[in-house]
Write a protein that holds these residues in place. Structure first.
Motif, PDB file in Angstrom:
ATOM      1  N   LEU A  50      32.285  -9.994  -4.270  1.00  0.00           N
ATOM      2  CA  LEU A  50      31.017 -10.684  -4.533  1.00  0.00           C
ATOM      3  C   LEU A  50      31.086 -11.352  -5.891  1.00  0.00           C
ATOM      4  CD1 LEU A  50      27.400  -9.563  -3.957  1.00  0.00           C
ATOM      5  CD2 LEU A  50      28.116 -10.025  -6.305  1.00  0.00           C
ATOM      6  N   ILE A  51      30.397 -12.490  -6.006  1.00  0.00           N
ATOM      7  CA  ILE A  51      30.290 -13.180  -7.291  1.00  0.00           C
ATOM      8  C   ILE A  51      28.841 -13.577  -7.484  1.00  0.00           C
ATOM      9  CG2 ILE A  51      30.956 -15.421  -6.260  1.00  0.00           C
ATOM     10  CD1 ILE A  51      32.373 -16.003  -8.985  1.00  0.00           C
ATOM     11  N   THR A  52      28.319 -13.334  -8.681  1.00  0.00           N
ATOM     12  CA  THR A  52      26.928 -13.661  -8.945  1.00  0.00           C
ATOM     13  C   THR A  52      26.756 -15.166  -9.143  1.00  0.00           C
ATOM     14  OG1 THR A  52      27.228 -13.209 -11.291  1.00  0.00           O
ATOM     15  CG2 THR A  52      26.459 -11.391  -9.913  1.00  0.00           C
ATOM     16  N   GLY A  53      25.457 -15.576  -9.240  1.00  0.00           N
ATOM     17  CA  GLY A  53      25.179 -17.003  -9.169  1.00  0.00           C
ATOM     18  C   GLY A  53      25.543 -17.816 -10.385  1.00  0.00           C
ATOM     19  N   THR A  54      25.088 -17.367 -11.547  1.00  0.00           N
ATOM     20  CA  THR A  54      25.268 -18.206 -12.729  1.00  0.00           C
ATOM     21  C   THR A  54      26.287 -17.644 -13.710  1.00  0.00           C
ATOM     22  OG1 THR A  54      23.321 -17.119 -13.652  1.00  0.00           O
ATOM     23  CG2 THR A  54      22.983 -19.249 -12.607  1.00  0.00           C
ATOM     24  N   ASP A  55      26.236 -16.352 -13.981  1.00  0.00           N
ATOM     25  CA  ASP A  55      27.196 -15.824 -14.967  1.00  0.00           C
ATOM     26  C   ASP A  55      28.552 -15.500 -14.356  1.00  0.00           C
ATOM     27  OD1 ASP A  55      25.871 -12.397 -15.255  1.00  0.00           O
ATOM     28  OD2 ASP A  55      26.767 -13.480 -13.587  1.00  0.00           O
ATOM     29  N   GLY A  56      28.638 -15.533 -13.034  1.00  0.00           N
ATOM     30  CA  GLY A  56      29.942 -15.384 -12.388  1.00  0.00           C
ATOM     31  C   GLY A  56      30.550 -14.006 -12.461  1.00  0.00           C
ATOM     32  N   SER A  57      29.729 -12.995 -12.596  1.00  0.00           N
ATOM     33  CA  SER A  57      30.270 -11.630 -12.559  1.00  0.00           C
ATOM     34  C   SER A  57      30.832 -11.358 -11.170  1.00  0.00           C
ATOM     35  CB  SER A  57      29.178 -10.625 -12.886  1.00  0.00           C
ATOM     36  OG  SER A  57      28.693 -10.813 -14.193  1.00  0.00           O
ATOM     37  N   VAL A  58      31.928 -10.611 -11.144  1.00  0.00           N
ATOM     38  CA  VAL A  58      32.605 -10.374  -9.867  1.00  0.00           C
ATOM     39  C   VAL A  58      32.728  -8.879  -9.587  1.00  0.00           C
ATOM     40  CG1 VAL A  58      33.870 -12.559  -9.958  1.00  0.00           C
ATOM     41  CG2 VAL A  58      34.880 -10.484 -10.949  1.00  0.00           C
ATOM     42  N   TYR A  59      32.741  -8.561  -8.306  1.00  0.00           N
ATOM     43  CA  TYR A  59      32.861  -7.180  -7.852  1.00  0.00           C
ATOM     44  C   TYR A  59      33.794  -7.180  -6.645  1.00  0.00           C
ATOM     45  CZ  TYR A  59      28.697  -6.913 -10.707  1.00  0.00           C
ATOM     46  OH  TYR A  59      27.822  -7.021 -11.749  1.00  0.00           O
ATOM     47  N   TYR A  60      34.654  -6.171  -6.581  1.00  0.00           N
ATOM     48  CA  TYR A  60      35.614  -6.070  -5.492  1.00  0.00           C
ATOM     49  C   TYR A  60      35.613  -4.657  -4.919  1.00  0.00           C
ATOM     50  CZ  TYR A  60      37.658 -10.244  -7.656  1.00  0.00           C
ATOM     51  OH  TYR A  60      37.863 -11.496  -8.181  1.00  0.00           O
ATOM     52  N   VAL A  61      35.984  -4.568  -3.658  1.00  0.00           N
ATOM     53  CA  VAL A  61      36.290  -3.256  -3.125  1.00  0.00           C
ATOM     54  C   VAL A  61      37.602  -2.824  -3.777  1.00  0.00           C
ATOM     55  CG1 VAL A  61      37.542  -4.136  -1.117  1.00  0.00           C
ATOM     56  CG2 VAL A  61      36.447  -1.910  -1.019  1.00  0.00           C
ATOM     57  N   PHE A  68      43.132  -9.861  -4.544  1.00  0.00           N
ATOM     58  CA  PHE A  68      42.159 -10.879  -4.151  1.00  0.00           C
ATOM     59  C   PHE A  68      41.350 -11.312  -5.369  1.00  0.00           C
ATOM     60  CE2 PHE A  68      41.553  -9.524   0.591  1.00  0.00           C
ATOM     61  CZ  PHE A  68      42.915  -9.631   0.782  1.00  0.00           C
ATOM     62  N   THR A  69      41.027 -12.589  -5.432  1.00  0.00           N
ATOM     63  CA  THR A  69      40.205 -13.128  -6.509  1.00  0.00           C
ATOM     64  C   THR A  69      39.120 -14.016  -5.923  1.00  0.00           C
ATOM     65  OG1 THR A  69      42.091 -13.134  -8.029  1.00  0.00           O
ATOM     66  CG2 THR A  69      40.173 -14.455  -8.645  1.00  0.00           C
ATOM     67  N   ILE A  70      37.875 -13.694  -6.241  1.00  0.00           N
ATOM     68  CA  ILE A  70      36.745 -14.519  -5.813  1.00  0.00           C
ATOM     69  C   ILE A  70      36.342 -15.423  -6.962  1.00  0.00           C
ATOM     70  CG2 ILE A  70      35.002 -12.794  -6.463  1.00  0.00           C
ATOM     71  CD1 ILE A  70      33.381 -13.710  -3.996  1.00  0.00           C
ATOM     72  N   SER A  71      35.991 -16.651  -6.644  1.00  0.00           N
ATOM     73  CA  SER A  71      35.539 -17.604  -7.659  1.00  0.00           C
ATOM     74  C   SER A  71      34.565 -18.571  -6.993  1.00  0.00           C
ATOM     75  CB  SER A  71      36.723 -18.359  -8.278  1.00  0.00           C
ATOM     76  OG  SER A  71      37.411 -19.111  -7.293  1.00  0.00           O
ATOM     77  N   ARG A  72      33.902 -19.356  -7.819  1.00  0.00           N
ATOM     78  CA  ARG A  72      32.945 -20.321  -7.265  1.00  0.00           C
ATOM     79  C   ARG A  72      32.909 -21.569  -8.126  1.00  0.00           C
ATOM     80  NH1 ARG A  72      27.460 -17.440  -6.779  1.00  0.00           N
ATOM     81  NH2 ARG A  72      26.658 -19.518  -6.246  1.00  0.00           N
ATOM     82  N   ASP A  73      32.544 -22.658  -7.488  1.00  0.00           N
ATOM     83  CA  ASP A  73      32.324 -23.931  -8.166  1.00  0.00           C
ATOM     84  C   ASP A  73      30.926 -24.383  -7.778  1.00  0.00           C
ATOM     85  OD1 ASP A  73      32.188 -26.558  -9.011  1.00  0.00           O
ATOM     86  OD2 ASP A  73      34.295 -26.977  -8.574  1.00  0.00           O
ATOM     87  N   ASN A  74      29.974 -24.170  -8.661  1.00  0.00           N
ATOM     88  CA  ASN A  74      28.584 -24.489  -8.328  1.00  0.00           C
ATOM     89  C   ASN A  74      28.373 -25.990  -8.152  1.00  0.00           C
ATOM     90  OD1 ASN A  74      27.858 -21.812  -8.282  1.00  0.00           O
ATOM     91  ND2 ASN A  74      27.028 -21.804 -10.367  1.00  0.00           N
TER      92      ASN A  74
END
Length: 119
Positions: A50-61, A68-74
């Motif tokens: 999971l990745i949060t909306g604005t600060d981009g904090s990430v959580y993994y199992v 694995f790496t989650i990222s986002r491009d708003n």
């Protein structure tokens, strides 16, 4: 109408890599937490990251940390899942999902993309 569209799945050999993408429309993307789940044949759907909306904090199992790496491009309304060192047990349909920060449930889901890892 909210839509989440995943892409990037496919067939890869063990040890290989894939990058999944999920592009959202119909929502204010930066206000949503985005997550990846997966479901293997005969198994329940499980949380991946999971990745949060604005600060981009990430959580993994725990089992996927480091691979694995989650990222986002708003700006592109897109969330990614980079998967490295893939194993046959990573074979599953991968889904992206979205929820507001104030919600405890994921409101929107994509249709899924198949990832198959051969040994």
């Amino acid at each position: 109408q909210v839509q989440l569209v995943e892409s990037g799945g496919g067939l890869v050999q063990a040890g290989g890599s894939l990058r999944l993408s999920c592009t959202a429309s119909g929502l204010t993307f930066s206000r949503y937490y985005m997550a990846w789940f997966r479901q293997a044949p005969g198994k329940e759907r499980e949380f991946v990251a999971l990745i949060t909306g604005t600060d981009g904090s990430v959580y993994y199992v725990d089992s996927m940390k480091g691979r694995f790496t989650i990222s986002r491009d708003n700006a592109k309304n897109t969330v990614y899942l980079q998967m490295n060192s893939l194993k046959p047990e990573d074979t599953a349909v991968y889904y992206c999902a979205a929820r507001r920060s104030s919600s405890s449930t994921f409101e929107y889901w994509g249709q899924g993309t198949q990832v198959t890892v051969s040994s």
